[in-house]
Design a protein around this motif. Structure first.
Motif, PDB file in Angstrom:
ATOM      1  N   GLU A 125     -43.575 -54.009 -43.487  1.00 33.24           N
ATOM      2  CA  GLU A 125     -42.643 -54.521 -42.477  1.00 33.24           C
ATOM      3  C   GLU A 125     -43.350 -55.445 -41.498  1.00 33.24           C
ATOM      4  N   ILE A 126     -44.513 -55.033 -41.034  1.00 35.62           N
ATOM      5  CA  ILE A 126     -45.246 -55.824 -40.044  1.00 35.62           C
ATOM      6  C   ILE A 126     -45.743 -57.129 -40.648  1.00 35.62           C
ATOM      7  N   LEU A 127     -46.321 -57.073 -41.842  1.00 33.90           N
ATOM      8  CA  LEU A 127     -46.826 -58.295 -42.475  1.00 33.90           C
ATOM      9  C   LEU A 127     -45.705 -59.279 -42.762  1.00 33.90           C
ATOM     10  N   LYS A 128     -44.568 -58.777 -43.207  1.00 36.32           N
ATOM     11  CA  LYS A 128     -43.439 -59.669 -43.488  1.00 36.32           C
ATOM     12  C   LYS A 128     -42.960 -60.337 -42.209  1.00 36.32           C
ATOM     13  N   LYS A 129     -42.932 -59.584 -41.109  1.00 32.20           N
ATOM     14  CA  LYS A 129     -42.496 -60.140 -39.834  1.00 32.20           C
ATOM     15  C   LYS A 129     -43.469 -61.202 -39.336  1.00 32.20           C
ATOM     16  N   ILE A 130     -44.761 -60.952 -39.506  1.00 27.04           N
ATOM     17  CA  ILE A 130     -45.787 -61.881 -39.020  1.00 27.04           C
ATOM     18  C   ILE A 130     -45.873 -63.124 -39.881  1.00 27.04           C
ATOM     19  N   THR A 131     -45.828 -62.940 -41.201  1.00 28.28           N
ATOM     20  CA  THR A 131     -46.099 -64.048 -42.103  1.00 28.28           C
ATOM     21  C   THR A 131     -44.855 -64.764 -42.616  1.00 28.28           C
ATOM     22  N   GLY A 132     -43.799 -64.012 -42.883  1.00 28.41           N
ATOM     23  CA  GLY A 132     -42.618 -64.601 -43.508  1.00 28.41           C
ATOM     24  C   GLY A 132     -42.886 -65.052 -44.933  1.00 28.41           C
ATOM     25  N   SER A 133     -43.988 -64.559 -45.510  1.00 27.81           N
ATOM     26  CA  SER A 133     -44.400 -64.994 -46.852  1.00 27.81           C
ATOM     27  C   SER A 133     -44.622 -63.786 -47.753  1.00 27.81           C
ATOM     28  N   ASP A 134     -44.893 -64.064 -49.028  1.00 25.62           N
ATOM     29  CA  ASP A 134     -45.250 -63.003 -49.959  1.00 25.62           C
ATOM     30  C   ASP A 134     -46.601 -62.414 -49.573  1.00 25.62           C
ATOM     31  N   CYS A 135     -46.704 -61.097 -49.517  1.00 21.59           N
ATOM     32  CA  CYS A 135     -47.959 -60.428 -49.185  1.00 21.59           C
ATOM     33  C   CYS A 135     -48.208 -59.307 -50.184  1.00 21.59           C
ATOM     34  N   THR A 136     -49.405 -59.255 -50.739  1.00 23.51           N
ATOM     35  CA  THR A 136     -49.739 -58.236 -51.720  1.00 23.51           C
ATOM     36  C   THR A 136     -51.127 -57.682 -51.439  1.00 23.51           C
ATOM     37  N   ILE A 137     -51.229 -56.347 -51.355  1.00 21.13           N
ATOM     38  CA  ILE A 137     -52.503 -55.670 -51.119  1.00 21.13           C
ATOM     39  C   ILE A 137     -52.616 -54.478 -52.057  1.00 21.13           C
ATOM     40  N   ALA A 138     -53.821 -54.255 -52.574  1.00 18.89           N
ATOM     41  CA  ALA A 138     -54.111 -53.066 -53.373  1.00 18.89           C
ATOM     42  C   ALA A 138     -55.225 -52.284 -52.697  1.00 18.89           C
ATOM     43  N   PHE A 139     -55.112 -50.957 -52.736  1.00 16.25           N
ATOM     44  CA  PHE A 139     -56.087 -50.061 -52.100  1.00 16.25           C
ATOM     45  C   PHE A 139     -56.611 -49.047 -53.113  1.00 16.25           C
ATOM     46  N   ALA A 140     -57.925 -48.813 -53.111  1.00 16.60           N
ATOM     47  CA  ALA A 140     -58.535 -47.723 -53.868  1.00 16.60           C
ATOM     48  C   ALA A 140     -59.375 -46.916 -52.882  1.00 16.60           C
ATOM     49  N   CYS A 141     -59.139 -45.617 -52.814  1.00 14.37           N
ATOM     50  CA  CYS A 141     -59.730 -44.768 -51.769  1.00 14.37           C
ATOM     51  C   CYS A 141     -60.696 -43.747 -52.370  1.00 14.37           C
ATOM     52  N   TYR A 142     -61.862 -43.610 -51.765  1.00 16.27           N
ATOM     53  CA  TYR A 142     -62.857 -42.648 -52.224  1.00 16.27           C
ATOM     54  C   TYR A 142     -63.364 -41.804 -51.053  1.00 16.27           C
ATOM     55  N   GLY A 143     -63.614 -40.520 -51.336  1.00 20.27           N
ATOM     56  CA  GLY A 143     -64.292 -39.659 -50.378  1.00 20.27           C
ATOM     57  C   GLY A 143     -63.389 -38.895 -49.435  1.00 20.27           C
ATOM     58  N   PHE A 144     -62.082 -38.866 -49.698  1.00 22.26           N
ATOM     59  CA  PHE A 144     -61.138 -38.175 -48.819  1.00 22.26           C
ATOM     60  C   PHE A 144     -60.436 -37.057 -49.577  1.00 22.26           C
ATOM     61  N   GLU A 145     -60.229 -35.930 -48.903  1.00 17.72           N
ATOM     62  CA  GLU A 145     -59.531 -34.818 -49.545  1.00 17.72           C
ATOM     63  C   GLU A 145     -58.056 -35.145 -49.753  1.00 17.72           C
ATOM     64  N   ASP A 146     -57.471 -35.790 -48.762  1.00 18.07           N
ATOM     65  CA  ASP A 146     -56.059 -36.149 -48.829  1.00 18.07           C
ATOM     66  C   ASP A 146     -55.783 -37.200 -47.760  1.00 18.07           C
ATOM     67  N   PHE A 147     -54.533 -37.565 -47.593  1.00 18.89           N
ATOM     68  CA  PHE A 147     -54.176 -38.628 -46.652  1.00 18.89           C
ATOM     69  C   PHE A 147     -54.485 -38.225 -45.213  1.00 18.89           C
ATOM     70  N   GLU A 148     -54.250 -36.969 -44.860  1.00 25.06           N
ATOM     71  CA  GLU A 148     -54.552 -36.512 -43.506  1.00 25.06           C
ATOM     72  C   GLU A 148     -56.040 -36.596 -43.218  1.00 25.06           C
ATOM     73  N   ASP A 149     -56.851 -36.256 -44.198  1.00 25.88           N
ATOM     74  CA  ASP A 149     -58.299 -36.357 -44.047  1.00 25.88           C
ATOM     75  C   ASP A 149     -58.715 -37.809 -43.839  1.00 25.88           C
ATOM     76  N   MET A 150     -58.073 -38.721 -44.574  1.00 22.96           N
ATOM     77  CA  MET A 150     -58.383 -40.143 -44.427  1.00 22.96           C
ATOM     78  C   MET A 150     -57.992 -40.650 -43.037  1.00 22.96           C
ATOM     79  N   LYS A 151     -56.851 -40.228 -42.547  1.00 28.28           N
ATOM     80  CA  LYS A 151     -56.417 -40.628 -41.205  1.00 28.28           C
ATOM     81  C   LYS A 151     -57.417 -40.167 -40.140  1.00 28.28           C
ATOM     82  N   LYS A 152     -57.886 -38.917 -40.271  1.00 27.09           N
ATOM     83  CA  LYS A 152     -58.861 -38.394 -39.305  1.00 27.09           C
ATOM     84  C   LYS A 152     -60.147 -39.213 -39.340  1.00 27.09           C
TER      85      LYS A 152
END
Length: 324
Positions: A252-279
């Motif tokens: 939502e934020i990128l679309k509002k800022i850019t008004g263009s096509d936006c594509t990102i890929a993420f690969a995550c290592y070393g976290f037990e879960d999403f909450e652990d990553m946030k911390k």
């Protein structure tokens, strides 16, 4: 370092639904190899439409064909033997990258021939940028190969902040992300063009929790500073209750800022879960807001440049190895 329970994922935001000129893929193979890829269709170069492809643009077609070809290459060759790809000498890795390039080029050339009708001008441009990461866990370390062409970037994000690892294929400002935001250079290397192209390749090893990122140019090109790009990733992450909500809010934020096509890929290592990553990233998000983002308010170009110079050494703190 163990692979996170957070599977690799992709954010695709289209300026016009169903007409986005980017493509992407993410694989987590049983071999342990994780591959993510973003393909940034070059709209300025590939704006010609083809009647043989439902009136789609060359950029739309090129990004999808290149993504399909790259995904197919890794799936056919390394889905069950990931270590045979990642644990190789530089000579062997370069041979794999050469094979990947030939596979992408071959698929693009096949489509160009099909689109070159006798009653129309020959199809010569299906242009797209490329950013791929191939990674896997090895004990307490994460091994990663970055592959790219054009100005579709590869980053890493750890508790020290965002770091750009790839170098833009542009005629100016390829080594200054702040200057790039004020004047974008002309792309000098991309897949699907009229001539040959180069797939760059580099290797690195991470010893701490990390997120590897592939991003199309429009994701980062509309901020005032690179710090704002890091902040929007971290802020949306730490405020989200799940990866899907994180991606939705970031989109939502990128679309509002850019008004263009936006594509990102993420690969995550070393976290037990999403909450652990946030911390893990909470203190980094607090720090970048305090040291940089809060100072952006009302700042003129001189102040923004000073803030960039303070941030720059961290942003370029790591370099990819071409021999290993």
């Amino acid at each position: 370092m163990n692979l996170s329970t957070i599977k690799p994922f992709i954010l695709q935001s289209e300026a016009v639904r169903g007409n986005g000129e980017n493509a992407a893929f993410a694989h987590s193979f049983e071999s342990g190899l994780v591959v993510t890829g973003v393909f940034d269709g070059c709209g300025d170069i590939g704006n010609r439409r083809y009647s043989g492809a439902n009136d789609r643009t060359g950029a739309y077609i090129g990004s999808r064909i290149a993504a399909f070809a790259a995904s197919e290459y890794f799936e056919q060759n390394f889905s069950k033997k990931g270590s045979s790809y990642i644990r190789r000498t530089s000579t062997e890795q370069l041979e794999y990258v050469r094979q990947l390039k030939e596979h992408i080029s071959g698929k693009l050339d096949e489509v160009k021939k099909r689109l070159s009708r006798p009653d129309e001008e020959a199809c010569t441009e299906l242009p797209t940028g490329v950013s791929i990461t191939a990674s896997m866990s090895a004990g307490n370390f994460t091994l990663c190969n970055y592959i790219w062409a054009g100005n579709t970037r590869g980053y890493m994000l750890d508790d020290q902040g965002l770091c750009q690892l790839t170098t833009d294929d542009t005629d100016i400002n390829s080594d200054d992300a702040f200057a790039h935001l004020r004047k974008r250079g002309k792309i000098t290397n991309y897949a699907g063009g009229t001539g040959d192209f180069r797939l760059h390749s580099g290797f690195t090893v991470f010893s701490r929790p990390v997120i590897m990122i592939n991003a199309s140019e429009e994701c980062f090109a509309h901020f005032r500073t690179p710090m704002e790009f890091e902040n929007v990733i971290l802020q949306t992450m730490t405020e989200a209750s799940s990866p899907s909500r994180w991606m939705a809010r970031l989109g939502e934020i990128l679309k509002k800022i850019t008004g263009s096509d936006c594509t990102i890929a993420f690969a995550c290592y070393g976290f037990e879960d999403f909450e652990d990553m946030k911390k893990y990233y909470t203190m980094r998000q607090i720090r970048i807001r305090k040291d940089s983002i809060d100072l952006h308010r009302g700042a003129d170009e001189k102040i923004l440049k000073q803030l960039w110079e303070q941030y720059r050494s961290s942003y370029y703190r790591s370099k990819l190895k071409t021999k290993y």
